[in-house]
Design a protein around this motif. Structure first.
Motif, PDB file in Angstrom:
ATOM      1  N   ALA A  50      -8.803  -7.759   1.483  1.00  0.00           N
ATOM      2  CA  ALA A  50      -9.365  -7.065   0.331  1.00  0.00           C
ATOM      3  C   ALA A  50      -8.341  -6.844  -0.774  1.00  0.00           C
ATOM      4  O   ALA A  50      -8.701  -6.737  -1.935  1.00  0.00           O
ATOM      5  CB  ALA A  50      -9.956  -5.723   0.767  1.00  0.00           C
ATOM      6  N   SER A  51      -7.062  -6.773  -0.422  1.00  0.00           N
ATOM      7  CA  SER A  51      -6.029  -6.418  -1.392  1.00  0.00           C
ATOM      8  C   SER A  51      -4.856  -7.379  -1.309  1.00  0.00           C
ATOM      9  O   SER A  51      -4.273  -7.560  -0.232  1.00  0.00           O
ATOM     10  CB  SER A  51      -5.549  -4.990  -1.108  1.00  0.00           C
ATOM     11  OG  SER A  51      -4.313  -4.729  -1.732  1.00  0.00           O
ATOM     12  N   GLU A  52      -4.475  -7.960  -2.436  1.00  0.00           N
ATOM     13  CA  GLU A  52      -3.301  -8.838  -2.454  1.00  0.00           C
ATOM     14  C   GLU A  52      -2.028  -8.059  -2.184  1.00  0.00           C
ATOM     15  O   GLU A  52      -1.093  -8.586  -1.598  1.00  0.00           O
ATOM     16  CB  GLU A  52      -3.189  -9.594  -3.781  1.00  0.00           C
ATOM     17  CG  GLU A  52      -3.884 -10.918  -3.745  1.00  0.00           C
ATOM     18  CD  GLU A  52      -3.393 -11.911  -4.782  1.00  0.00           C
ATOM     19  OE1 GLU A  52      -2.534 -11.587  -5.628  1.00  0.00           O
ATOM     20  OE2 GLU A  52      -3.881 -13.045  -4.733  1.00  0.00           O
ATOM     21  N   ASP A  53      -1.975  -6.796  -2.606  1.00  0.00           N
ATOM     22  CA  ASP A  53      -0.792  -5.968  -2.316  1.00  0.00           C
ATOM     23  C   ASP A  53      -0.608  -5.821  -0.812  1.00  0.00           C
ATOM     24  O   ASP A  53       0.490  -5.987  -0.287  1.00  0.00           O
ATOM     25  CB  ASP A  53      -0.909  -4.586  -2.956  1.00  0.00           C
ATOM     26  CG  ASP A  53      -0.808  -4.617  -4.467  1.00  0.00           C
ATOM     27  OD1 ASP A  53      -0.208  -5.559  -5.024  1.00  0.00           O
ATOM     28  OD2 ASP A  53      -1.330  -3.685  -5.098  1.00  0.00           O
ATOM     29  N   TRP A  54      -1.698  -5.498  -0.109  1.00  0.00           N
ATOM     30  CA  TRP A  54      -1.634  -5.330   1.339  1.00  0.00           C
ATOM     31  C   TRP A  54      -1.248  -6.642   2.015  1.00  0.00           C
ATOM     32  O   TRP A  54      -0.389  -6.670   2.892  1.00  0.00           O
ATOM     33  CB  TRP A  54      -2.980  -4.830   1.868  1.00  0.00           C
ATOM     34  CG  TRP A  54      -2.976  -4.620   3.341  1.00  0.00           C
ATOM     35  CD1 TRP A  54      -2.596  -3.491   4.007  1.00  0.00           C
ATOM     36  CD2 TRP A  54      -3.365  -5.572   4.344  1.00  0.00           C
ATOM     37  NE1 TRP A  54      -2.709  -3.680   5.361  1.00  0.00           N
ATOM     38  CE2 TRP A  54      -3.178  -4.950   5.598  1.00  0.00           C
ATOM     39  CE3 TRP A  54      -3.836  -6.873   4.314  1.00  0.00           C
ATOM     40  CZ2 TRP A  54      -3.462  -5.589   6.804  1.00  0.00           C
ATOM     41  CZ3 TRP A  54      -4.112  -7.511   5.513  1.00  0.00           C
ATOM     42  CH2 TRP A  54      -3.926  -6.867   6.733  1.00  0.00           C
ATOM     43  N   MET A  55      -1.866  -7.732   1.604  1.00  0.00           N
ATOM     44  CA  MET A  55      -1.592  -9.022   2.228  1.00  0.00           C
ATOM     45  C   MET A  55      -0.150  -9.457   1.977  1.00  0.00           C
ATOM     46  O   MET A  55       0.502 -10.013   2.861  1.00  0.00           O
ATOM     47  CB  MET A  55      -2.570 -10.089   1.734  1.00  0.00           C
ATOM     48  CG  MET A  55      -2.417 -11.412   2.444  1.00  0.00           C
ATOM     49  SD  MET A  55      -2.629 -11.348   4.231  1.00  0.00           S
ATOM     50  CE  MET A  55      -4.399 -11.370   4.354  1.00  0.00           C
ATOM     51  N   THR A  56       0.369  -9.180   0.794  1.00  0.00           N
ATOM     52  CA  THR A  56       1.763  -9.507   0.488  1.00  0.00           C
ATOM     53  C   THR A  56       2.696  -8.774   1.448  1.00  0.00           C
ATOM     54  O   THR A  56       3.613  -9.373   2.019  1.00  0.00           O
ATOM     55  CB  THR A  56       2.099  -9.135  -0.972  1.00  0.00           C
ATOM     56  OG1 THR A  56       1.260  -9.895  -1.846  1.00  0.00           O
ATOM     57  CG2 THR A  56       3.555  -9.418  -1.300  1.00  0.00           C
ATOM     58  N   ARG A  57       2.470  -7.478   1.651  1.00  0.00           N
ATOM     59  CA  ARG A  57       3.306  -6.702   2.578  1.00  0.00           C
ATOM     60  C   ARG A  57       3.190  -7.220   4.008  1.00  0.00           C
ATOM     61  O   ARG A  57       4.188  -7.297   4.726  1.00  0.00           O
ATOM     62  CB  ARG A  57       2.944  -5.215   2.509  1.00  0.00           C
ATOM     63  CG  ARG A  57       3.356  -4.562   1.197  1.00  0.00           C
ATOM     64  CD  ARG A  57       3.172  -3.055   1.239  1.00  0.00           C
ATOM     65  NE  ARG A  57       1.800  -2.638   1.516  1.00  0.00           N
ATOM     66  CZ  ARG A  57       0.855  -2.463   0.605  1.00  0.00           C
ATOM     67  NH1 ARG A  57       1.132  -2.681  -0.671  1.00  0.00           N
ATOM     68  NH2 ARG A  57      -0.356  -2.065   0.950  1.00  0.00           N
ATOM     69  N   LEU A  58       1.970  -7.577   4.421  1.00  0.00           N
ATOM     70  CA  LEU A  58       1.775  -8.098   5.769  1.00  0.00           C
ATOM     71  C   LEU A  58       2.589  -9.370   5.973  1.00  0.00           C
ATOM     72  O   LEU A  58       3.325  -9.512   6.958  1.00  0.00           O
ATOM     73  CB  LEU A  58       0.298  -8.368   6.042  1.00  0.00           C
ATOM     74  CG  LEU A  58      -0.015  -8.980   7.411  1.00  0.00           C
ATOM     75  CD1 LEU A  58       0.260  -7.972   8.523  1.00  0.00           C
ATOM     76  CD2 LEU A  58      -1.444  -9.471   7.474  1.00  0.00           C
ATOM     77  N   VAL A  59       2.467 -10.318   5.050  1.00  0.00           N
ATOM     78  CA  VAL A  59       3.175 -11.598   5.176  1.00  0.00           C
ATOM     79  C   VAL A  59       4.686 -11.377   5.166  1.00  0.00           C
ATOM     80  O   VAL A  59       5.411 -11.969   5.978  1.00  0.00           O
ATOM     81  CB  VAL A  59       2.745 -12.575   4.063  1.00  0.00           C
ATOM     82  CG1 VAL A  59       3.611 -13.817   4.045  1.00  0.00           C
ATOM     83  CG2 VAL A  59       1.280 -12.953   4.232  1.00  0.00           C
ATOM     84  N   LEU A  60       5.184 -10.503   4.298  1.00  0.00           N
ATOM     85  CA  LEU A  60       6.621 -10.238   4.247  1.00  0.00           C
ATOM     86  C   LEU A  60       7.133  -9.705   5.578  1.00  0.00           C
ATOM     87  O   LEU A  60       8.251 -10.011   5.992  1.00  0.00           O
ATOM     88  CB  LEU A  60       6.943  -9.247   3.131  1.00  0.00           C
ATOM     89  CG  LEU A  60       6.868  -9.790   1.719  1.00  0.00           C
ATOM     90  CD1 LEU A  60       6.998  -8.647   0.724  1.00  0.00           C
ATOM     91  CD2 LEU A  60       7.941 -10.839   1.478  1.00  0.00           C
TER      92      LEU A  60
END
Length: 93
Positions: A50-60
């Motif tokens: 739902a959120s690119e911010d959340w997905m960015t943190r997950l991938v990092l």
């Protein structure tokens, strides 16, 4: 390994990842729409979010174990965030 979850209206975006074999524990905690195991033990998977911010943190958090293949906008956000993190450590030396 193919536990598929439906595409829901809550999660409108989808990302395709390349996952190293050691990062496959991600499947135990995050629902994937499609998973394709590769001969070397790595996988390609699709996950909605739902959120690119959340997905960015997950991938990092997975470091070199997860690479975004698509969408390119998410891949660029991850690259930028990783570069910013590395840059913040340059002043410590």
């Amino acid at each position: 390994r193919s536990t598929l979850f439906p595409y829901t209206t809550l999660f409108r975006s989808a990302a395709t990842f390349s996952l190293a074999a050691w990062a496959s524990w991600m499947f135990d905690y995050y629902p994937m729409r499609d998973v394709r195991e590769l001969p070397d033990g790595s996988c390609e998977a699709v996950m909605t979010y739902a959120s690119e911010d959340w997905m960015t943190r997950l991938v990092l958090g997975f470091g070199a174990g997860v690479q975004v293949i698509e969408p390119q906008t998410l891949a660029q956000r991850v690259r930028d965030a990783a570069a910013a993190a590395l840059e913040s450590y340059q002043s410590l030396t």
